[in-house]
Design a protein around this motif. Structure first.
Motif, PDB file in Angstrom:
ATOM      1  N   ASN A 101       0.894  -0.986   0.129  1.00  0.00           N
ATOM      2  CA  ASN A 101       0.005   0.066  -0.092  1.00  0.00           C
ATOM      3  C   ASN A 101       0.891   1.332   0.071  1.00  0.00           C
ATOM      4  OD1 ASN A 101      -2.467  -1.378   0.147  1.00  0.00           O
ATOM      5  ND2 ASN A 101      -2.498  -1.410   2.197  1.00  0.00           N
ATOM      6  N   GLY A 102       2.223   1.207   0.193  1.00  0.00           N
ATOM      7  CA  GLY A 102       3.124   2.175   0.281  1.00  0.00           C
ATOM      8  C   GLY A 102       3.593   2.713  -0.889  1.00  0.00           C
ATOM      9  N   SER A 103       4.131   3.927  -1.149  1.00  0.00           N
ATOM     10  CA  SER A 103       4.759   4.469  -2.277  1.00  0.00           C
ATOM     11  C   SER A 103       6.059   3.690  -2.535  1.00  0.00           C
ATOM     12  CB  SER A 103       5.180   5.988  -1.952  1.00  0.00           C
ATOM     13  OG  SER A 103       4.128   6.744  -2.213  1.00  0.00           O
ATOM     14  N   SER A 104       6.769   3.547  -1.590  1.00  0.00           N
ATOM     15  CA  SER A 104       7.979   2.654  -1.813  1.00  0.00           C
ATOM     16  C   SER A 104       7.913   1.177  -0.896  1.00  0.00           C
ATOM     17  CB  SER A 104       9.250   3.235  -1.831  1.00  0.00           C
ATOM     18  OG  SER A 104       9.072   4.292  -0.892  1.00  0.00           O
ATOM     19  N   GLY A 105       8.857   1.416  -0.077  1.00  0.00           N
ATOM     20  CA  GLY A 105       8.857   0.110   1.009  1.00  0.00           C
ATOM     21  C   GLY A 105       7.821   0.081   2.089  1.00  0.00           C
ATOM     22  N   GLY A 106       6.915   1.179   2.283  1.00  0.00           N
ATOM     23  CA  GLY A 106       6.234   1.228   3.190  1.00  0.00           C
ATOM     24  C   GLY A 106       6.478   1.336   4.679  1.00  0.00           C
ATOM     25  N   LEU A 107       7.846   1.951   4.651  1.00  0.00           N
ATOM     26  CA  LEU A 107       8.303   2.185   5.939  1.00  0.00           C
ATOM     27  C   LEU A 107       7.937   3.377   6.706  1.00  0.00           C
ATOM     28  CD1 LEU A 107      10.754   1.093   7.940  1.00  0.00           C
ATOM     29  CD2 LEU A 107      12.088   3.035   7.296  1.00  0.00           C
ATOM     30  N   ILE A 108       7.377   4.349   6.225  1.00  0.00           N
ATOM     31  CA  ILE A 108       6.958   5.533   6.806  1.00  0.00           C
ATOM     32  C   ILE A 108       5.678   5.322   7.540  1.00  0.00           C
ATOM     33  CG2 ILE A 108       5.775   7.862   6.521  1.00  0.00           C
ATOM     34  CD1 ILE A 108       7.859   8.525   4.628  1.00  0.00           C
ATOM     35  N   LYS A 156       1.105   6.826   0.866  1.00  0.00           N
ATOM     36  CA  LYS A 156       1.333   7.096  -0.525  1.00  0.00           C
ATOM     37  C   LYS A 156       1.713   8.466  -0.672  1.00  0.00           C
ATOM     38  CE  LYS A 156       0.149   3.360  -2.995  1.00  0.00           C
ATOM     39  NZ  LYS A 156      -0.345   3.257  -4.379  1.00  0.00           N
ATOM     40  N   SER A 157       2.441   8.648  -1.426  1.00  0.00           N
ATOM     41  CA  SER A 157       3.021  10.036  -1.782  1.00  0.00           C
ATOM     42  C   SER A 157       2.080  11.059  -2.480  1.00  0.00           C
ATOM     43  CB  SER A 157       4.322  10.100  -2.436  1.00  0.00           C
ATOM     44  OG  SER A 157       5.052   8.937  -2.232  1.00  0.00           O
ATOM     45  N   ARG A 158       1.955  12.256  -1.989  1.00  0.00           N
ATOM     46  CA  ARG A 158       0.878  12.891  -2.581  1.00  0.00           C
ATOM     47  C   ARG A 158       1.479  14.169  -3.414  1.00  0.00           C
ATOM     48  NH1 ARG A 158      -2.979   8.993  -1.632  1.00  0.00           N
ATOM     49  NH2 ARG A 158      -3.039   8.972   0.534  1.00  0.00           N
ATOM     50  N   TYR A 159       1.720  14.321  -4.484  1.00  0.00           N
ATOM     51  CA  TYR A 159       2.386  15.039  -5.339  1.00  0.00           C
ATOM     52  C   TYR A 159       1.341  16.463  -5.399  1.00  0.00           C
ATOM     53  CZ  TYR A 159       5.549  11.465  -5.829  1.00  0.00           C
ATOM     54  OH  TYR A 159       6.560  10.204  -5.789  1.00  0.00           O
ATOM     55  N   TYR A 160       1.138  17.054  -4.382  1.00  0.00           N
ATOM     56  CA  TYR A 160      -0.193  17.811  -4.226  1.00  0.00           C
ATOM     57  C   TYR A 160       0.071  18.978  -3.067  1.00  0.00           C
ATOM     58  CZ  TYR A 160      -5.071  18.653  -4.750  1.00  0.00           C
ATOM     59  OH  TYR A 160      -6.219  19.462  -5.176  1.00  0.00           O
ATOM     60  N   PRO A 161      -0.538  20.095  -3.269  1.00  0.00           N
ATOM     61  CA  PRO A 161      -0.046  21.186  -2.368  1.00  0.00           C
ATOM     62  C   PRO A 161      -0.706  20.633  -0.863  1.00  0.00           C
ATOM     63  CG  PRO A 161      -1.399  22.320  -4.106  1.00  0.00           C
ATOM     64  CD  PRO A 161      -1.361  20.598  -4.542  1.00  0.00           C
ATOM     65  N   ILE A 180       5.108  13.958  13.671  1.00  0.00           N
ATOM     66  CA  ILE A 180       4.799  14.449  12.327  1.00  0.00           C
ATOM     67  C   ILE A 180       5.411  13.875  11.393  1.00  0.00           C
ATOM     68  CG2 ILE A 180       5.842  16.534  12.928  1.00  0.00           C
ATOM     69  CD1 ILE A 180       3.515  17.929  11.591  1.00  0.00           C
ATOM     70  N   ILE A 181       4.745  13.786  10.031  1.00  0.00           N
ATOM     71  CA  ILE A 181       5.218  13.248   8.889  1.00  0.00           C
ATOM     72  C   ILE A 181       5.238  14.335   8.001  1.00  0.00           C
ATOM     73  CG2 ILE A 181       5.188  11.493   7.040  1.00  0.00           C
ATOM     74  CD1 ILE A 181       3.604   9.956   9.168  1.00  0.00           C
ATOM     75  N   GLY A 182       6.222  14.718   7.394  1.00  0.00           N
ATOM     76  CA  GLY A 182       6.290  16.007   6.449  1.00  0.00           C
ATOM     77  C   GLY A 182       7.332  15.859   5.289  1.00  0.00           C
ATOM     78  N   LEU A 183       6.979  17.074   4.511  1.00  0.00           N
ATOM     79  CA  LEU A 183       8.184  17.272   3.528  1.00  0.00           C
ATOM     80  C   LEU A 183       9.285  18.177   4.328  1.00  0.00           C
ATOM     81  CD1 LEU A 183       6.119  18.165   0.453  1.00  0.00           C
ATOM     82  CD2 LEU A 183       7.337  15.987   0.938  1.00  0.00           C
ATOM     83  N   PRO A 184      10.785  18.200   3.580  1.00  0.00           N
ATOM     84  CA  PRO A 184      11.636  18.815   4.642  1.00  0.00           C
ATOM     85  C   PRO A 184      11.639  20.098   5.142  1.00  0.00           C
ATOM     86  CG  PRO A 184      12.532  17.601   2.671  1.00  0.00           C
ATOM     87  CD  PRO A 184      10.932  17.337   2.752  1.00  0.00           C
ATOM     88  N   LEU A 210      10.014  13.147   4.651  1.00  0.00           N
ATOM     89  CA  LEU A 210       9.913  12.431   3.259  1.00  0.00           C
ATOM     90  C   LEU A 210      11.215  13.200   2.705  1.00  0.00           C
ATOM     91  CD1 LEU A 210       6.946  12.205   4.064  1.00  0.00           C
ATOM     92  CD2 LEU A 210       6.583  12.278   1.548  1.00  0.00           C
ATOM     93  N   VAL A 211      11.969  12.188   1.895  1.00  0.00           N
ATOM     94  CA  VAL A 211      12.987  12.709   0.980  1.00  0.00           C
ATOM     95  C   VAL A 211      12.289  13.609  -0.126  1.00  0.00           C
ATOM     96  CG1 VAL A 211      14.723  12.212  -0.726  1.00  0.00           C
ATOM     97  CG2 VAL A 211      14.498  10.749   1.408  1.00  0.00           C
ATOM     98  N   CYS A 212      12.880  14.804  -0.693  1.00  0.00           N
ATOM     99  CA  CYS A 212      12.145  15.426  -1.630  1.00  0.00           C
ATOM    100  C   CYS A 212      12.668  16.099  -2.642  1.00  0.00           C
ATOM    101  CB  CYS A 212      11.142  16.614  -0.570  1.00  0.00           C
ATOM    102  SG  CYS A 212      10.034  17.602  -1.890  1.00  0.00           S
TER     103      CYS A 212
END
Ligand SMILES: Cc1cc2nc3c(=O)[nH]c(=O)nc-3n(C[C@H](O)[C@H](O)[C@H](O)COP(=O)(O)OP(=O)(O)OC[C@H]3O[C@@H](n4cnc5c(N)ncnc54)[C@H](O)[C@@H]3O)c2cc1C
Length: 463
Positions: A101-108, A156-161, A180-184, A210-212
């Protein structure tokens, strides 16, 4: 040098819409979508409160990423490209459906669920599908989860504002332990708010970054879906990272539900089959991302991204690249690897860098070039960790200039086309010269690099 005001950040397209200023001074700032479909701060009263620049992650006034991370992770090793690090790892989650269900390995999502299960936090703040009230509302927003299933629904990654404006007041006033999970840039914003005393320092137990590469405008999803026949503004859901069996993980697809009322079929399309999927080209990029130098979420306790390196990329199920900076998280990952819940291997710093090589080049050499361009035109730019310098290679110089033009023009061109009732072809026609030029130049730049490599004498060996 005059002190940067938030208005400098907004007027020069450097605002990422995180919501820190609107949280600190709600009478002065709101956050809303601009015409280009990016979240930005709206200055209600031409605020001149210079202290707000100190909590703005994009102003260049407060502490930079190295200073912030040095004050938290001072006992760890440091690399100028990936920041502080305890361990550098790659792998995936082996239990439940996190990886699928994750974008890559599901670790987050696994980490966030473990925080809850192991009573390390009470609430996880992360991005989820939004509770949309009407057509046109944002598809995704920051929300909270306190059970595993809710965490999973946010995967999943949301390439969205997105903006944290709706969650910051709750974090500041609720006496609970948050992750909290977030972009850099958003994690940087959280750190600056903590340092300023606006969020109690013990409130945030853990941060996951998240790496960005960069963030997109809301029109990115619309553009992809339009190419499959769905009109802009009518999407109800969107999966930016649909895994396609038997292809490299980097050749993923996107998916959305059919609008056909009699069926809820998923329309799946490989990203490579449509226009706009080339991240280097950067259509719909937020122009603020052109002035960021943090790829590996340097202010976060752990940074997680895609392990798109030869050893991992061929497994379509996806693998994470991981940089840990927190002892407890590091230990959790180690124990879960021993028990078989995770499959994680040590990788070198060089492999982490390799997995983000394009992003790092664009954010370091490319950023130096963009800073120099602004300097020569007398346009305000934030203070960054790289100094202004025009790129030496003429092809790269053109590539960087072109990317800034594409970032600046694409979202606005798309918004204009929609407002005029135009067609998808109208948009493509406007962008075609830039997109074509970018393809030619990047191909040329790679050939030039290969040639230089061939001509340069080997650095090791019997000389
Ligand atoms: C805009 C953006 C750019 C990215 N660029 C890169 C890159 O250049 N290189 C790279 O290696 N990786 C990049 N990533 C990260 C990558 O896409 C994966 O998110 C990461 O590998 C984690 O995968 P996972 O399977 O462990 O996460 P999952 O288990 O799928 O969980 C993802 C988590 O991220 C949260 N999230 C999703 N979108 C956002 C958002 N916009 N803002 C804040 N939180 C969000 C979700 O709520 C969820 O908790 C980017 C992600 C985003 C959103």
């Amino acid at each position: 040098m005059p002190i940067t005001q938030i208005s400098d950040v907004i007027e020069n397209d450097n605002c990422i819409g995180c919501g820190a200023c609107a949280f600190a001074a709600p009478q002065s700032f709101d956050i809303g979508f601009n015409d280009a479909g990016h979240y930005v701060a709206i200055d209600n009263d031409n605020s001149k409160d210079a202290s707000l620049s100190e909590i703005c992650p994009m102003s260049g006034e407060g502490q930079n990423e190295t200073e912030i991370s040095e004050s938290i992770y001072y006992d760890l090793r440091h690399d100028t490209r990936i920041g502080h690090y305890k361990s550098t790892l790659a792998g995936h989650v082996a239990v439940s459906d996190y990886r699928a269900n994750g974008s890559s390995g599901g670790l987050i999502s696994w980490l966030a669920a473990e925080f809850l299960k192991q009573d390390m936090v009470d609430i996880v703040v992360h991005v989820k599908p939004s509770e949309r009230e009407m057509e046109g509302d944002a598809l995704f927003e920051f929300g909270t989860s306190n059970i595993e299933n809710d965490i999973k629904s946010g995967a999943k990654s949301r390439y969205y504002p997105v903006t944290m404006m709706n969650v910051l007041p709750m974090i500041a006033t609720t006496n609970k332990r948050f992750a909290i999970i977030g972009l850099p840039c958003f994690i940087k914003s959280i750190r600056l708010l903590q340092f300023a005393g606006l969020i109690p320092s013990d409130r945030i137990a853990y941060t996951i970054g998240l790496v960005c590469g960069h963030l997109k405008s809301r029109y990115f999803a619309d553009y992809l879906a339009w190419q499959k026949g769905r009109h802009p503004g009518t999407l109800e859901d969107f999966d930016f990272r649909y895994k396609i069996a038997d292809r490299p993980a980097s050749r993923y697809g996107f998916a959305f539900s059919s609008h056909n009322k009699t069926s809820q079929d998923l329309i799946v399309t490989p990203m490579a089959n449509v226009k706009g999927g080339d991240w280097g080209e950067g259509q719909f990029k937020n122009p603020a991302c052109e002035f960021c130098d943090d790829v590996l979420a340097e202010c976060a306790d752990v940074a997680v991204g895609d392990a798109w390196i030869p050893e991992y990329v061929n497994d379509y199920r996806g693998s994470n690249i991981v940089v840990t900076r927190n002892e407890t998280i590091d230990e959790m990952i180690r124990k879960a690897t021993q028990s078989g819940d995770l499959v994680m291997n040590e990788v070198t710093v060089a492999q982490v860098v390799e997995s983000q090589s394009s992003g790092l080049r664009h954010r370091r050499q490319g950023l130096a070039h963009r800073l120099a361009r602004r300097k020569s035109k007398g346009i305000w730019a934030p203070r960054k960790r790289v100094d202004p310098m025009i790129a030496r290679n003429i092809l790269r110089r053109w590539v960087y200039d072109l990317r800034s033009v594409i970032a600046d023009r694409s979202s606005m061109a798309f918004a204009d086309v929609i407002a005029r009732g135009g067609t998808l072809a109208d948009y493509d026609r406007q962008m075609a010269p830039y997109v074509r030029a970018h393809k030619i130049l990047t191909r040329g730049a790679s050939r030039f690099k290969a040639l230089i490599r061939k001509l340069r004498p080997a650095r090791t060996g019997a000389w």
